[in-house]
Scaffold this active site. Structure first.
Site, PDB file in Angstrom:
ATOM      1  N   ASP A  86       0.830  -1.193   0.000  1.00  0.00           N
ATOM      2  CA  ASP A  86       0.000   0.000   0.000  1.00  0.00           C
ATOM      3  C   ASP A  86       0.873   1.256   0.000  1.00  0.00           C
ATOM      4  O   ASP A  86       2.011   1.249   0.487  1.00  0.00           O
ATOM      5  CB  ASP A  86      -0.897   0.031   1.240  1.00  0.00           C
ATOM      6  CG  ASP A  86      -1.965  -1.046   1.216  1.00  0.00           C
ATOM      7  OD1 ASP A  86      -2.201  -1.607   0.128  1.00  0.00           O
ATOM      8  OD2 ASP A  86      -2.541  -1.331   2.279  1.00  0.00           O
ATOM      9  N   PHE A  87       0.304   2.328  -0.506  1.00  0.00           N
ATOM     10  CA  PHE A  87       0.971   3.626  -0.555  1.00  0.00           C
ATOM     11  C   PHE A  87       1.586   3.995   0.795  1.00  0.00           C
ATOM     12  O   PHE A  87       2.735   4.455   0.870  1.00  0.00           O
ATOM     13  CB  PHE A  87      -0.066   4.674  -0.998  1.00  0.00           C
ATOM     14  CG  PHE A  87       0.299   6.098  -0.729  1.00  0.00           C
ATOM     15  CD1 PHE A  87       1.344   6.706  -1.412  1.00  0.00           C
ATOM     16  CD2 PHE A  87      -0.426   6.854   0.186  1.00  0.00           C
ATOM     17  CE1 PHE A  87       1.668   8.036  -1.172  1.00  0.00           C
ATOM     18  CE2 PHE A  87      -0.110   8.178   0.431  1.00  0.00           C
ATOM     19  CZ  PHE A  87       0.948   8.777  -0.259  1.00  0.00           C
TER      20      PHE A  87
END
Length: 302
Positions: A67-68
């Protein structure tokens, strides 16, 4: 770990066929949006221009996702054959991953197995998020399993927090964040599955880190352990006061553990081929591999 810049890229494993990078938090793997001034793809192109593959969309073949907002170990294949080998490991569930996290509250159990099924959230305003089976708007929940070990109790900016080691045994989208939230102990700094709006203003990042990764490909075992970012010396808001489980023995146990058994492929196929052997890839296998490697780029930014 310092904030990311195009020059600041940490490599924790390198061979002829693979890199494992220690991804910064709040850095996307790639983006088609011009506003993204920094991505992992741009960092790789800057630091290793000679390794970029012109036949790929982004120059590098990312073997999986983070994830970011998640930092840590991310495997990059440097050629098509290596990407295919990594694809088979992920497909057969032979990859071992472990994460470190700071979560809200003091978890009283020393170990917890979290088994909530996870599905897509169809609730209005919650697009692109996930939820556990039984909650409103949960579509197509799938079995999900996470092992949690409590390492330390302490305070983060004065609030009770536990430091934990998380081992996902399945690979659902946002699995660890959803499971921790469902357990009542959301990840510190998680704006999506954490505390109500406005309560997560203190942390400078989401406290989830991909700590350990092992991908046992046919040619080599890609294994990397990244530095622990959740130390008082690196973040003075984090103040541990009770040690429940030292991390070093858990690292040793991860390294010593056998690889997960590959999925059953029928009689005569229970054992993987000997190391360093690379059977020819069929056209169908190649197509499947390329489709798998491109699927994640179609998902919305997280």
């Amino acid at each position: 770990m310092e904030p990311g810049s195009v020059e600041n890229l940490s490599i924790v494993y390198r061979s002829h066929d693979f890199l494992v990078v220690n991804k910064h938090w709040d850095v996307r793997i790639d983006s088609k949006t011009w506003r993204e001034t920094l991505t992992l793809q741009k960092q790789l192109r800057h630091c290793f221009p000679e390794l970029a593959d012109p036949d790929t969309c982004y120059g590098f073949r990312f073997c999986h996702q983070l994830d970011f907002s998640t930092s840590g170990a991310l495997c990059v294949a440097l050629n098509k054959a290596a990407a295919g080998d990594a694809y088979r490991c992920f497909k057969e569930r032979r990859v071992t991953k472990a994460y470190l996290a700071l979560v809200r509250g003091h978890i009283q159990e020393s170990q917890v197995t979290i088994s909530y099924a996870i599905g897509k959230n169809s609730t209005e305003g919650r697009a692109h998020t996930m939820c556990i089976e039984g909650t409103q708007g949960c579509e197509n929940p799938k079995p999900s399993l996470t092992e949690l070990v409590v390492l330390e109790h302490g305070l983060y900016a004065g609030d009770p927090v536990s430091k934990v080691l998380l081992k996902p045994l399945t690979g659902r989208t946002h699995q660890l964040r959803v499971h921790c939230g469902a357990l009542g102990h959301p990840v510190v700094g998680d704006l999506t599955y954490g505390q109500p709006a406005g309560r997560e203003s203190q942390p400078f990042r989401m406290m989830l880190h991909a700590f350990y990764l092992r991908v046992p490909t046919r040619a080599e075992c890609v294994e990397a352990c990244t530095p622990d970012p959740f130390l008082p010396a690196l973040d003075t808001c984090w103040s541990p006061h009770t040690l429940l489980q030292p991390l070093d023995p858990l690292i040793q146990a991860l390294r010593a553990a056998p690889d997960p058994n590959p999925m059953d492929e029928g009689p005569g196929h229970s054992q993987p081929p000997p190391p360093c052997t690379k059977p020819l890839e069929t056209e169908a296998q190649s197509t499947s591999c390329l489709q798998w490697l491109s699927e994640w780029t179609l998902e919305p930014d997280k």
